[in-house]
Design a protein around this motif. Structure first.
Motif, PDB file in Angstrom:
ATOM      1  N   GLY A 115       0.824  -1.195   0.000  1.00  0.00           N
ATOM      2  CA  GLY A 115       0.000   0.000   0.000  1.00  0.00           C
ATOM      3  C   GLY A 115       0.856   1.241   0.000  1.00  0.00           C
ATOM      4  O   GLY A 115       2.062   1.178  -0.265  1.00  0.00           O
ATOM      5  N   TYR A 116       0.230   2.374   0.324  1.00  0.00           N
ATOM      6  CA  TYR A 116       0.961   3.633   0.382  1.00  0.00           C
ATOM      7  C   TYR A 116       0.364   4.511   1.472  1.00  0.00           C
ATOM      8  O   TYR A 116      -0.758   4.293   1.923  1.00  0.00           O
ATOM      9  CB  TYR A 116       0.947   4.343  -0.974  1.00  0.00           C
ATOM     10  CG  TYR A 116      -0.428   4.718  -1.479  1.00  0.00           C
ATOM     11  CD1 TYR A 116      -0.994   5.959  -1.165  1.00  0.00           C
ATOM     12  CD2 TYR A 116      -1.161   3.847  -2.277  1.00  0.00           C
ATOM     13  CE1 TYR A 116      -2.256   6.308  -1.631  1.00  0.00           C
ATOM     14  CE2 TYR A 116      -2.410   4.182  -2.748  1.00  0.00           C
ATOM     15  CZ  TYR A 116      -2.954   5.413  -2.422  1.00  0.00           C
ATOM     16  OH  TYR A 116      -4.196   5.754  -2.867  1.00  0.00           O
ATOM     17  N   LEU A 117       1.148   5.464   1.913  1.00  0.00           N
ATOM     18  CA  LEU A 117       0.694   6.448   2.889  1.00  0.00           C
ATOM     19  C   LEU A 117       0.332   7.729   2.172  1.00  0.00           C
ATOM     20  O   LEU A 117       1.102   8.225   1.334  1.00  0.00           O
ATOM     21  CB  LEU A 117       1.783   6.738   3.926  1.00  0.00           C
ATOM     22  CG  LEU A 117       2.010   5.681   4.984  1.00  0.00           C
ATOM     23  CD1 LEU A 117       3.258   5.998   5.791  1.00  0.00           C
ATOM     24  CD2 LEU A 117       0.811   5.564   5.897  1.00  0.00           C
ATOM     25  N   GLU A 118      -0.818   8.264   2.481  1.00  0.00           N
ATOM     26  CA  GLU A 118      -1.245   9.552   1.942  1.00  0.00           C
ATOM     27  C   GLU A 118      -1.388  10.477   3.144  1.00  0.00           C
ATOM     28  O   GLU A 118      -2.399  10.432   3.841  1.00  0.00           O
ATOM     29  CB  GLU A 118      -2.570   9.408   1.203  1.00  0.00           C
ATOM     30  CG  GLU A 118      -2.905  10.606   0.356  1.00  0.00           C
ATOM     31  CD  GLU A 118      -4.076  10.315  -0.562  1.00  0.00           C
ATOM     32  OE1 GLU A 118      -5.113  10.946  -0.362  1.00  0.00           O
ATOM     33  OE2 GLU A 118      -3.936   9.448  -1.444  1.00  0.00           O
ATOM     34  N   GLY A 119      -0.340  11.241   3.403  1.00  0.00           N
ATOM     35  CA  GLY A 119      -0.282  12.011   4.642  1.00  0.00           C
ATOM     36  C   GLY A 119      -0.103  11.025   5.789  1.00  0.00           C
ATOM     37  O   GLY A 119       0.859  10.282   5.832  1.00  0.00           O
ATOM     38  N   GLN A 170       2.359  13.028  -0.427  1.00  0.00           N
ATOM     39  CA  GLN A 170       2.038  14.215   0.377  1.00  0.00           C
ATOM     40  C   GLN A 170       0.603  14.625   0.083  1.00  0.00           C
ATOM     41  O   GLN A 170       0.134  14.535  -1.055  1.00  0.00           O
ATOM     42  CB  GLN A 170       2.999  15.366   0.034  1.00  0.00           C
ATOM     43  CG  GLN A 170       4.452  15.059   0.347  1.00  0.00           C
ATOM     44  CD  GLN A 170       4.681  14.791   1.823  1.00  0.00           C
ATOM     45  OE1 GLN A 170       4.096  15.423   2.687  1.00  0.00           O
ATOM     46  NE2 GLN A 170       5.527  13.817   2.111  1.00  0.00           N
ATOM     47  N   GLU A 171      -0.079  15.075   1.120  1.00  0.00           N
ATOM     48  CA  GLU A 171      -1.443  15.567   0.917  1.00  0.00           C
ATOM     49  C   GLU A 171      -1.382  16.873   0.145  1.00  0.00           C
ATOM     50  O   GLU A 171      -0.463  17.684   0.332  1.00  0.00           O
ATOM     51  CB  GLU A 171      -2.134  15.810   2.260  1.00  0.00           C
ATOM     52  CG  GLU A 171      -2.469  14.534   3.001  1.00  0.00           C
ATOM     53  CD  GLU A 171      -3.237  14.847   4.269  1.00  0.00           C
ATOM     54  OE1 GLU A 171      -4.469  14.961   4.182  1.00  0.00           O
ATOM     55  OE2 GLU A 171      -2.605  14.978   5.309  1.00  0.00           O
ATOM     56  N   ALA A 172      -2.347  17.070  -0.700  1.00  0.00           N
ATOM     57  CA  ALA A 172      -2.416  18.330  -1.446  1.00  0.00           C
ATOM     58  C   ALA A 172      -2.792  19.450  -0.481  1.00  0.00           C
ATOM     59  O   ALA A 172      -3.710  19.310   0.322  1.00  0.00           O
ATOM     60  CB  ALA A 172      -3.443  18.213  -2.562  1.00  0.00           C
ATOM     61  N   VAL A 173      -2.095  20.557  -0.542  1.00  0.00           N
ATOM     62  CA  VAL A 173      -2.370  21.707   0.315  1.00  0.00           C
ATOM     63  C   VAL A 173      -3.461  22.535  -0.361  1.00  0.00           C
ATOM     64  O   VAL A 173      -3.334  22.926  -1.525  1.00  0.00           O
ATOM     65  CB  VAL A 173      -1.104  22.551   0.535  1.00  0.00           C
ATOM     66  CG1 VAL A 173      -1.393  23.745   1.414  1.00  0.00           C
ATOM     67  CG2 VAL A 173      -0.004  21.704   1.110  1.00  0.00           C
TER      68      VAL A 173
END
Length: 176
Positions: A115-119, A170-173
């Motif tokens: 899987g992956y981490l999103e934030g 990275q989460e989109a700002v």
């Protein structure tokens, strides 16, 4: 129904083999739940299988009293788990949960997941943990492991499973 037999840790596979050779009926299954994880061996990541519940063997049978009488033929420490004086199977929800994870398959092995981490949020894209992100208690990213809460015999047990986090997004700002 699934029942749990307590054995000495390290003798699980030997007990399963003896049960299969000597006492198991045609409509019964004796197994050790396994999980896949990756570990570095000589500098390379390789998939290995480990016992999900060390010291325990599972039996799938509808005639536990009959199985218990046959189990006494095996000269080893084997104890079918009980509630009071009654041999207790896993609850239907517990068995269904473990089957959905992948233990109901013929190999009784939980597949390695990725899987992956999103934030801070984990998203599992493949393997046994797909859809179980909410039950994950801890991520050991550099060891490629997670700690998962599993219901077993009326309580919650923590088990360690393999999970490779292949990417950290990275989460989109958002600007307002």
């Amino acid at each position: 129904m699934w029942y749990v037999i307590q054995v000495y840790t390290g003798q699980e596979m030997e007990i399963v083999q003896k049960c299969r050779e000597r006492i198991m009926a045609e409509d019964e299954e004796v197994f050790v739940p396994l999980s896949e994880r990756k570990t570095k061996i000589r500098g390379e990541w390789q998939v290995v299988r480990t016992k999900l519940f060390p010291g325990y063997v599972f039996i799938e049978t509808e005639r536990i009293e009959d199985f218990y009488m046959r189990l006494r033929q095996i000269k080893a420490m084997t104890k079918i788990l009980k509630t009071g004086e009654t041999m207790t199977p896993l609850q239907e929800e517990e068995e269904a949960y473990l089957r959905k994870l992948g233990l109901g398959d013929s190999g009784h092995v939980l597949e390695y997941s990725e899987g992956y981490l999103e934030g801070e949020k984990l998203v599992v894209t493949s393997g046994a943990l797909e859809g179980y992100e909410g039950r994950i208690k801890k991520i050991l990213r550099h060891k490629r492991l997670v700690v998962l809460e599993v219901p077993l015999l009326g309580r919650t047990v923590e088990v360690t499973l393999g999970l490779g986090v292949v990417e950290k997004k990275q989460e989109a700002v958002r600007c307002i």
